[in-house]
Design an enzyme around this catalytic site. Structure first.
Site, mmCIF file in Angstrom:
data_model
loop_
_atom_site.group_PDB
_atom_site.id
_atom_site.type_symbol
_atom_site.label_atom_id
_atom_site.label_comp_id
_atom_site.label_asym_id
_atom_site.label_seq_id
_atom_site.Cartn_x
_atom_site.Cartn_y
_atom_site.Cartn_z
ATOM 1 N N TYR A 280 0.827 -1.213 0.000
ATOM 2 C CA TYR A 280 0.000 0.000 0.000
ATOM 3 C C TYR A 280 0.868 1.273 0.000
ATOM 4 O O TYR A 280 0.365 2.374 -0.210
ATOM 5 C CB TYR A 280 -0.922 0.070 1.235
ATOM 6 C CG TYR A 280 -1.905 -1.061 1.410
ATOM 7 C CD1 TYR A 280 -2.149 -1.985 0.404
ATOM 8 C CD2 TYR A 280 -2.612 -1.199 2.600
ATOM 9 C CE1 TYR A 280 -3.050 -3.029 0.590
ATOM 10 C CE2 TYR A 280 -3.517 -2.229 2.796
ATOM 11 C CZ TYR A 280 -3.724 -3.152 1.796
ATOM 12 O OH TYR A 280 -4.620 -4.176 1.999
ATOM 13 N N HIS B 224 0.480 -11.597 2.409
ATOM 14 C CA HIS B 224 -0.571 -10.825 1.735
ATOM 15 C C HIS B 224 -1.376 -11.641 0.711
ATOM 16 O O HIS B 224 -2.584 -11.485 0.588
ATOM 17 C CB HIS B 224 0.043 -9.587 1.078
ATOM 18 C CG HIS B 224 -0.936 -8.478 0.866
ATOM 19 N ND1 HIS B 224 -0.582 -7.164 0.855
ATOM 20 C CD2 HIS B 224 -2.283 -8.489 0.662
ATOM 21 C CE1 HIS B 224 -1.657 -6.422 0.653
ATOM 22 N NE2 HIS B 224 -2.706 -7.207 0.525
#
Ligand code: 1BO
Length: 272
Positions: free
Chosen positions: A47, A105
């Site tokens: 991110y 992730h």
């Protein structure tokens, strides 16, 4: 705030998702969310906002031990040495000695899962995270991961909202005492004008988004809605003073299908 208990972890049921929040906006939203009562913030290496999440956390003045902070390791760092190095880099960006939850992730079939999990477990043993877990894992991958990991995996973070049927993943999470952490819990805003959710909400003086979050909480899921608007921050956390009845829960379940997925990539696993 209500907490979801999973394998020894107590996770605040509503957290702030920060996917696609960047720069000063991200720091500002994290700070405001914490001031409004949020106690759970979710970020990830990919991110590119871990620095800002850390800055928002410090600016809020909320003591560190009151906030549940999650970050996620990107798939290119799954070889054991890379995983350790990149975890330390995440902590340096967050300016924290440890996170509360460290996740893989996405699955990465190019690196044996046993090796990656071994490295993830070491991060916990080294005190760099209190808990470990996975994200975007299918039922088969949850089964494989839980059988390989000597430490409990406390969650699977996956896309979940009324338009996406996730009963199979929910079942696997329950079997293994893992929390399902729902990202995109309000379907990237698509539920806003949903007639079923709005009609149910009218009965309680709540918005469609609040009904949607309440529906997740009543399944003992954790939801991490993202927003950059302060009024939405307050709305998303104001979901603890009403209860959906069985009939309403069923009506919302009926909106779901396997076709409702909004986040998919070429590298994604074969979904359940
Ligand atoms: C690529 C990011 C998906 C949700 O965390």
């Amino acid at each position: 705030m209500y907490f979801v208990e999973a394998s020894g972890a107590s996770i605040p049921a509503i957290g702030l998702g920060t996917w696609e929040l960047r720069g000063r906006d991200c720091a500002r939203v994290v700070e405001q969310a914490l001031r409004l009562g949020y106690r759970h913030v979710d970020t990830a290496q990919v991110y590119e906002n871990e620095r800002e999440v850390g800055a928002g956390l410090r600016a809020s003045g909320v003591p560190r031990d009151e906030v549940f902070v999650t970050t996620k390791i990107w798939t290119t760092h799954f070889a054991p040495n890379d995983l350790e190095r990149s975890t330390k880099e995440s902590l340096a960006r967050l300016r924290l000695p440890a996170v509360d939850l460290l996740l893989l992730h996405w699955p990465n079939p190019q690196v044996p899962l046993a090796e990656t999990l071994g490295a993830l477990v070491r991060m916990k043993q080294m005190g760099l995270t209190r808990h470990i877990g996975v994200s975007n894992f299918t039922v088969a991958l949850i089964e494989e991961a839980t059988s390989l990991s000597p430490e409990p995996l406390v969650c699977d973070q996956v896309e979940y909202h009324p338009y996406l049927d996730q009963q199979k993943v929910l079942g696997a999470c329950r079997r293994h005492d893992m929390a399902l952490v729902a990202y995109s819990p309000i379907a990237k805003g698509r539920i806003k004008n949903d007639t079923t959710l709005s009609r149910i909400g009218a009965r309680y003086g709540k918005s469609a988004a609040q009904v949607c979050l309440r529906w997740l909480i009543q399944q003992n899921a954790v939801a991490i809605p993202r927003t950059s608007k302060v009024e939405r921050l307050s709305e998303n956390i104001d979901v603890f003073d009403f209860n959906l009845d069985d009939e309403e829960m069923t009506q919302i379940f009926a909106l779901g299908s396997r076709r409702g997925r909004l986040t998919d990539f070429g590298f994604a696993p074969k979904w359940d």
